[in-house]
Enzyme design. Structure first.
Site, PDB file in Angstrom:
ATOM      1  N   SER A   1       6.181   1.391  10.342  1.00  0.00           N
ATOM      2  CA  SER A   1       7.444   0.948  10.940  1.00  0.00           C
ATOM      3  C   SER A   1       8.584   0.806   9.944  1.00  0.00           C
ATOM      4  CB  SER A   1       7.225  -0.395  11.654  1.00  0.00           C
ATOM      5  OG  SER A   1       6.176  -0.314  12.585  1.00  0.00           O
TER       6      SER A   1
ATOM      7  N   LYS B   1       1.490  -7.022  15.653  1.00  0.00           N
ATOM      8  CA  LYS B   1       2.787  -7.632  15.936  1.00  0.00           C
ATOM      9  C   LYS B   1       3.442  -7.098  17.199  1.00  0.00           C
ATOM     10  CE  LYS B   1       3.705  -8.718  11.091  1.00  0.00           C
ATOM     11  NZ  LYS B   1       2.416  -8.286  10.550  1.00  0.00           N
TER      12      LYS B   1
ATOM     13  N   ARG C   1      -3.648   2.326  10.377  1.00  0.00           N
ATOM     14  CA  ARG C   1      -3.711   1.097   9.602  1.00  0.00           C
ATOM     15  C   ARG C   1      -5.156   0.811   9.211  1.00  0.00           C
ATOM     16  NH1 ARG C   1      -0.608  -2.043  14.265  1.00  0.00           N
ATOM     17  NH2 ARG C   1      -1.166  -0.130  15.356  1.00  0.00           N
TER      18      ARG C   1
ATOM     19  N   ILE D   1      -5.027  -3.512   3.268  1.00  0.00           N
ATOM     20  CA  ILE D   1      -3.585  -3.782   3.130  1.00  0.00           C
ATOM     21  C   ILE D   1      -2.867  -3.231   4.363  1.00  0.00           C
ATOM     22  CG2 ILE D   1      -1.597  -3.653   1.593  1.00  0.00           C
ATOM     23  CD1 ILE D   1      -3.992  -5.051   0.371  1.00  0.00           C
TER      24      ILE D   1
ATOM     25  N   HIS E   1       9.055  -7.473   6.327  1.00  0.00           N
ATOM     26  CA  HIS E   1       8.898  -8.641   7.190  1.00  0.00           C
ATOM     27  C   HIS E   1       9.380  -9.923   6.521  1.00  0.00           C
ATOM     28  CE1 HIS E   1       6.597  -6.568  10.329  1.00  0.00           C
ATOM     29  NE2 HIS E   1       6.018  -5.901   9.356  1.00  0.00           N
TER      30      HIS E   1
ATOM     31  N   SER F   1       5.812  -4.765   2.935  1.00  0.00           N
ATOM     32  CA  SER F   1       6.627  -5.890   2.470  1.00  0.00           C
ATOM     33  C   SER F   1       6.047  -6.515   1.204  1.00  0.00           C
ATOM     34  CB  SER F   1       6.708  -6.966   3.560  1.00  0.00           C
ATOM     35  OG  SER F   1       7.014  -6.417   4.815  1.00  0.00           O
TER      36      SER F   1
ATOM     37  N   CYS G   1      21.279  19.601  10.533  1.00  0.00           N
ATOM     38  CA  CYS G   1      21.202  18.352  11.303  1.00  0.00           C
ATOM     39  C   CYS G   1      21.517  17.135  10.436  1.00  0.00           C
ATOM     40  CB  CYS G   1      19.813  18.189  11.913  1.00  0.00           C
ATOM     41  SG  CYS G   1      19.338  19.439  13.111  1.00  0.00           S
TER      42      CYS G   1
ATOM     43  N   CYS H   1      15.894  24.920   9.227  1.00  0.00           N
ATOM     44  CA  CYS H   1      15.880  24.828   7.763  1.00  0.00           C
ATOM     45  C   CYS H   1      14.514  25.090   7.139  1.00  0.00           C
ATOM     46  CB  CYS H   1      16.392  23.466   7.312  1.00  0.00           C
ATOM     47  SG  CYS H   1      15.345  22.069   7.770  1.00  0.00           S
TER      48      CYS H   1
ATOM     49  N   CYS I   1      19.874  22.033   5.563  1.00  0.00           N
ATOM     50  CA  CYS I   1      19.515  21.325   6.803  1.00  0.00           C
ATOM     51  C   CYS I   1      20.803  20.874   7.475  1.00  0.00           C
ATOM     52  CB  CYS I   1      18.618  20.130   6.488  1.00  0.00           C
ATOM     53  SG  CYS I   1      18.259  19.072   7.908  1.00  0.00           S
TER      54      CYS I   1
END
Length: 508
Positions: A46, A274, A337, A368, A50, A374, A435, A475, A433
C-alpha cells in the site's frame, strides 16, 4: 566472496539494514534470488507510512513503527525518494466501529503516536470532501504518510552500494553450512569484523552460504528473505517458525482522480489486517485495497487477481468514498504478505528480530508484515545494535556518504529547469513514456546508476515508464531498445523481470 555480514533478501528491510551497516567499517553483501531489488512484498504493497496506533503496545511492531515513521521525512530528502505527510483516517460506519476507534485511540496514545483524535461526521467533509455518506466518525492520525515502496527500496539499497556494499542478483540461497568450531569462529567475531576480514583465514568465517552457484563466507548472516524466511532459518538450523502467505489484491486508478482523496482512508481493522483502504499515491494515482486471502498448496507465490476479490475491493472502497469511476481503473495487481506462525500454528503477532539462541551470529528478521515498510529504517537501527552486541565492530566510518543524488524528475520540473536539463543533456528532450512524461535521459540514468535496472520492470520501478494510462503499450518497445543499447545486449535477451521473461523471440 568473504564478508563480515551477509544479508539475504533485497526488499525494503534488507536494503535499510544494508545502508545502516554501510555506515560502519564492516564488509557487507546483499544477495537476492531475483534480477533486482524490491521484487517481492516491497514492490506490491500500500505504500503507507503508518502512524503507529495499530500495533499492540510494548511490541517491536509498536516501537519500531513509531521510530521508523519519525525517520522517513529526513531520509526521503537525503535519499531522493518521494514521501508525503498526508495523514490518515480510520473510518467507522456504526456504533461497533466507533468503539474500535476508541480502542485504537487508546492504543495509539500508549504507543506515543502524536496528535491522535477522533473526528465526527460534521467535521469530516471539511478535510475530506469525497468521504462516504455512511461514515459516522474517524480516527485522525496526522503523522501518517505515503511513499513509493519500490523507489524507497531502490534509494536505500543504492545508498548502501554507493557506500561499498556488494549486491548480488539472481542468487537464490539453497544451502547454509555453519562452522561449529566456536573457538575459531567465535574468537574472530569478538576481535572486530573490520580487522578480522583482512587478517584471518577461511576458518574464521562461521557461515558458508551457497547462493546462485556461488560460495559466500560470512561472520554474520541476516535473514531478510520475506516469504522464504522460514526456509532460510531452517537451513541454518536456527529458530523454527512458519511463514504463511497472505495475498492482497489492489485496484489502481489513474491520475485523473488526483486530488479526489486527500488522506489515507482506512476502515476499522479485522483479524486479517487493517482492512480495505483508499489512498492517494505519491505519484497522483488512487489505490484501493487490499483484499486478504491466505494461500497455500498450488497457490503458493501466486500473485494473480480474481474477479471475486476485485469486486469485493471495489465495493468496500465505495464505502469510504462517494465515487470511484471504473473508467479510471488502469491496473489491478496483488502482493504477498509474510505472516509468521509458531510451529504449533500459533500466530507470532510481532516481528521476529533476534540473534538465534543456538546459532550465534545468525539474525532472523522475519514476519515483517505491516507496518514493515514504516518500521524498516528503525529495524535497521535495531539489527545494527544486535550485531554490535554480538561482536561486530560497528565503529562509524568517517567517509560515509549521507546523501544520494537520485534522478531529476523531468515531468515535475518547472519550465526553466526543463530547458536547463535539455541544454545539459539532449536526451531529456526525448519523451519515451508519454503518459508519465518520462524522458530517455531518465531511463538511461536508471540503467547506469550504481544499482541500475537490468530489465523493463526495473526501469518501470525507478522511473515510472510504463505506469501510466496505457500501461506500457507505447513505451515498452522503446524501453527495451534502450536497455539493449545501454547494456549491450541483443534485443532477444532483454527481459521483463529477469529469468526467462524474454520480451522477444526474434528480431526479424
Amino acid at each position: 566472496m568473504n564478508y563480515d555480514v551477509l544479508i539475504i533478501g533485497g526488499g525494503i528491510t534488507g536494503a535499510c539494514i544494508a545502508r545502516e551497516l554501510s555506515k560502519t567499517k564492516a564488509k557487507i553483501c546483499i544477495v537476492d534470488k531475483e534480477n533486482d531489488i524490491s521484487c517481492g512484498s516491497s514492490k506490491a504493497n500500500s505504500g503507507i507510512i503508518h502512524a503507529g496506533y495499530d500495533p499492540i503496545p510494548g511490541t517491536l511492531m509498536a516501537k519500531l513503527n513509531i521510530r521508523g515513521t519519525e525517520l522517513y521525512p529526513k531520509l526521503a530528502q537525503k535519499l531522493h525518494f518521494e514521501y508525503k505527510n498526508v495523514g490518515s483516517l480510520v473510518l467507522a460506519f456504526d456504533e461497533k466501529g466507533l468503539g474500535i476507534l476508541q480502542e485504537l485511540l487508546d492504543r495509539g496514545q500508549k504507543n506515543g503516536v502524536p496528535d491522535l483524535r477522533i473526528l465526527y461526521k460534521s467535521e469530516l467533509p471539511q478535510i475530506e470532501p469525497n468521504i462516504g455518506s455512511k461514515v459516522i466518525a474517524a480516527l485522525y492520525a496526522p503523522s501518517a504518510g505515503i511513499a513509493s515502496p519500490y523507489q524507497a527500496t531502490w534509494a536505500f539499497a543504492e545508498s548502501a552500494v554507493i557506500n561499498g556494499v556488494d549486491f548480488i542478483r539472481n542468487a537464490k540461497v539453497h544451502k547454509i553450512v555453519v562452522n561449529d568450531d566456536e573457538q575459531s569462529a567465535g574468537a574472530e567475531l569478538n576481535t572486530g569484523a573490520a580487522n578480522a576480514s583482512a587478517n584471518c583465514g577461511a576458518d574464521a568465517y562461521k557461515f558458508t552460504v551457497f547462493a546462485g552457484g556461488q560460495e559466500i563466507k560470512a561472520r554474520f548472516v541476516i535473514n531478510c528473505a520475506g516469504t522464504a524466511a522460514d526456509q532460510i532459518s531452517r537451513m541454518a538450523g536456527a529458530r523454527d517458525f512458519t511463514i504463511k502467505q497472505r495475498r492482497g489484491e489492489y485496484m489502481l486508478f489513474d491520475n485523473s482522480l488526483n486530488g479526489s482523496v486527500a488522506h489515507v482512508l482506512f476502515q476499522t481493522p479485522t483479524e486479517l489486517g487493517k482492512g480495505t483502504l483508499v489512498t492517494p499515491t505519491v505519484d497522483g494515482n488512487i489505490l484501493v485495497g487490499p483484499s486478504a486471502n491466505d494461500q497455500d498448496g498450488d497457490f503458493l507465490d501466486y500473485t494473480g487477481t480474481t474477479a471475486l476479490a476485485q469486486n469485493s475491493v471495489y465495493e468496500k472502497g465505495l464505502l469510504s468514498v462517494k465515487e470511484l469511476p471504473r473508467g479510471a481503473l488502469i491496473n489491478s495487481f496483488s502482493g504477498i504478505r509474510a505472516i509468521a506462525y509458531e510451529p504449533d500454528g500459533t500466530p507470532v503477532n510481532d516481528f521476529i528480530i533476534e540473534e538465534d539462541k543456538n546459532i550465534r551470529g545468525f539474525v532472523n528478521v522475519a514476519g515483517i508484515c505491516s507496518p514493515g515498510l514504516s518500521a524498516a529504517p528503525a529495524i535497521a537501527e535495531y539489527v545494527t545494535d544486535i550485531l554490535a552486541k554480538a561482536g561486530l565492530d560497528c565503529t562509524k566510518r568517517p567517509d560515509f556518504i549521507e546523501e544520494r543524488q537520485g534522478i531529476p524528475n523531468f515531468s515535475l520540473s518547472d519550465l526553466q529547469t526543463k530547458e536547463k536539463l535539455i541544454k545539459e543533456n539532449a536526451l531529456f528532450g526525448q519523451v519515451i513514456c508519454r503518459c508519465e512524461t518520462i524522458t530517455e535521459a531518465e531511463i538511461v540514468a536508471a540503467i547506469k546508476s550504481p544499482l541500475g535496472a537490468r530489465d523493463t520492470d526495473g526501469v518501470k520501478r525507478r522511473t515510472r515508464a510504463g505506469m501510466g494510462r496505457c500501461q506500457g503499450g507505447f513505451c515498452l518497445p522503446r524501453v527495451a531498445e534502450i536497455l539493449s543499447r545501454e547494456l549491450e545486449l541483443p534485443m532477444t535477451n532483454v527481459t521483463k523481470n529477469g529469468g526467462s521473461s524474454y520480451l522477444l523471440t526474434s528480431q526479424k
